[in-house]
Scaffold this active site. Sequence first.
Site, PDB file in Angstrom:
ATOM      1  N   ASP A 435       0.629  -1.192   0.002  1.00 19.85           N
ATOM      2  CA  ASP A 435      -0.018  -0.022   0.005  1.00 19.85           C
ATOM      3  C   ASP A 435       0.724   1.421  -0.220  1.00 19.85           C
ATOM      4  O   ASP A 435       2.099   1.254   0.190  1.00 19.85           O
ATOM      5  CB  ASP A 435      -0.753   0.108   1.129  1.00 19.85           C
ATOM      6  CG  ASP A 435      -2.344   0.717   0.808  1.00 19.85           C
ATOM      7  OD1 ASP A 435      -2.497   1.524   0.007  1.00 19.85           O
ATOM      8  OD2 ASP A 435      -3.381   0.418   1.595  1.00 19.85           O
ATOM      9  N   ASP A 501     -10.391   1.500  -3.666  1.00 22.68           N
ATOM     10  CA  ASP A 501     -10.869   1.319  -2.191  1.00 22.68           C
ATOM     11  C   ASP A 501     -12.537   1.142  -2.331  1.00 22.68           C
ATOM     12  O   ASP A 501     -13.220   0.808  -1.231  1.00 22.68           O
ATOM     13  CB  ASP A 501     -10.510   1.978  -1.366  1.00 22.68           C
ATOM     14  CG  ASP A 501      -9.129   2.023  -0.829  1.00 22.68           C
ATOM     15  OD1 ASP A 501      -8.442   0.943  -0.855  1.00 22.68           O
ATOM     16  OD2 ASP A 501      -8.486   2.996  -0.281  1.00 22.68           O
TER      17      ASP A 501
END
Length: 714
Positions: A435, A501
């Site tokens: 990430d 997301d």
Amino acid sequence: MADVTHLRAAEVSLVLDTSGATLPRVLHWGADLGETADLDALRLLRAPQPIGFSVDGPVQVAVLPEQSAGWLGTPGLVGHRDGADFSTAFRVVEVDGTTFRAVDDTAGLALELVVELTDSGLVRQRATVTNRGRTPFTVDALNLTLPVPAEAVELLDFTGHHLRERSPQRTRWTHGLRVRENRTGRTGYDSAYLLAAGTEGFGNRAGEIWAVHTAWSGNHRTFAERTFHAVSLLGSGELLLPGEVRLAPGQSYTSPWQYGSHGVGLDRVSARFHEFLRARPHHPSGPRPVVVNTWEAVYFDHDLDRLKALADAAAEVGAERFVLDDGWFGARRDDRRALGDWHVSDEVWPDGLGPLVDHVTGLGMEFGLWVEPEMVNEDSDLARAHPDWIMATGGRLPRRARHQQVLDLTKAYDHILARLDELLSTYPISYLKWDHNRDLVEAGHQPSGRAGVHEQTLAVYRLLDQLRARHPGVEIESCSSGGGRVDLEILQRTDRVWVSDCIDALERQSIQRWTNALIPLELMGTHVGSDVSHTTGRRHPIDFRAGTALFGHFGIEWDLTAAAPEERERLKRWVALYKELRGLLHTGVAVHGDHPDPSIHVHGVVAADGSDAVFAIVATGTSESYPPGAVRLPGLDDDRTYHVRPLPPGDVPDGNAHHWGVPLPWWTPEGVTATGRVLAVAGVQAPVLHPDRLVLLRATPAPASTTRRSPQGR
């Protein structure tokens, strides 16, 4: 050296004029001109009339444009030697295949220019400039360009934000300069992504298109420039911050790769990128496993028994990879602390990750782990021990984002490499979700404060390369606040991208479609969420959520232990369908229909040899027509007869007609047979669907003995 170089591949021609020892100029980039094209005649035909230019005679613009040629638009090389040598006049001294080496003795510079045409028909080029002088030379920009014809009158690029990545936007291409700059230190949600120029009204299946992509994961600039001299260029390069590249004598700077794709229709433009990526030696070749990620199921609440129960439920529906997300390390009980402390938490995992890993692998699943190696919380052991490892301009820290700062990998490289290497050596981790959750604001190297995005980007690449070399079996996902780092250079080091997301299926219909404009489905992380989206609050039925996630690398991000038994059973059927289709989905050609109704979308995948296909008909709103009418099924073999039928479990046309018992005549398990030409030109009647619903179709060659039937003939 030859005066004209003609490169041909996959129905594309790239013709370079290399006469006069100047840098190569593109005479033609587009449809194949054929093996017998008269190239000398082409050069004469394309020579501009020498009138109205900034200098006497015609101005011919090279792939790296120079002001010395009379070009007063965006220059290729922007730089200087303490204010001097700001304009170059490179002279080609050597040609080695498609590599051109040039020098400018006055400016004290050398240039190496690589211009290639890949087997899939992509133009690929980059430049390296070397300082041959006795004093430093500052590089401010190194831009490469590709010319396109006047027929390209529309531009397509992308905007977006967190939870809404890669949103398309169109503009007219008029005189002047349209520039898209990204200064986020990552590819960006709203990067140009692809900058496409096309003929009037170009679409998925029609219209001639030229598109460029900048393969770089840091700051970059993409532009379209059109002048009254009848010059139209698509260009790009790294966006360098002040002083980032200052070449000492003998030092070099290399631009990112720029890719150019030409085709009729966006699907053909995309297919060239997909074919290129699939031809890489390290491209994932095995079945893409069904992933379960724990984030939206448990967030930071890491409890062994709860996670074991989630793993049990995941295995029950057919999952093949279990990924433990944020919260497993140090004092990380929320997002305010411990980022950077990459050791397993003694508090949450007193026996280490072993008990969970053993349980997951005992169920026959692979184990994966979330990491964010490029960031650090100020409230962390790492930041307290090494405050100078935080990127800053000097004298002050940048403002926090998500309670994070950026970790300077040019300083922390060895430490982070050692920590990740130890994790991968200690546990049988097959997958890292990598990430990157904040933009690089005021990202400099302490204590000087010198701008550092360029070096940080290269350090990330080195770190990924080193980890892959040490652990070649580990897959890595590029995640960046969702889909904030999606480009062809990060994909040289990673095995898939997290598309967004937001896993609201309605939002994902658009996000996934446009992510697929560049990369194939097997590299796109597409998950099924819970019935109520965590990011939008919208509620969607399981078939719409799963049918949307089907077109990608399928996964689940949902607390299955709280799901109703009938939902888990339905999900199990969708998992089984994905496993049945993934060989097709991840090797076939992605296709998208053009339909006049903005609420009706058709997309699918057709096997490269036309022997199989799956299509989705998607309603994203109420249709302008009632019933909606026919939709075309693109990409099939025109002369082959196909058996077309609804595909379970996506065979339920959830709409008023279905509930009222008014069937669509051909919508039966037996379906209908028709030629690929009929299906693409005349199409099939679409069922009435409520908004946010979809159905699936399967098309396979009909047996030779099958008689083609109309619905009325049944």
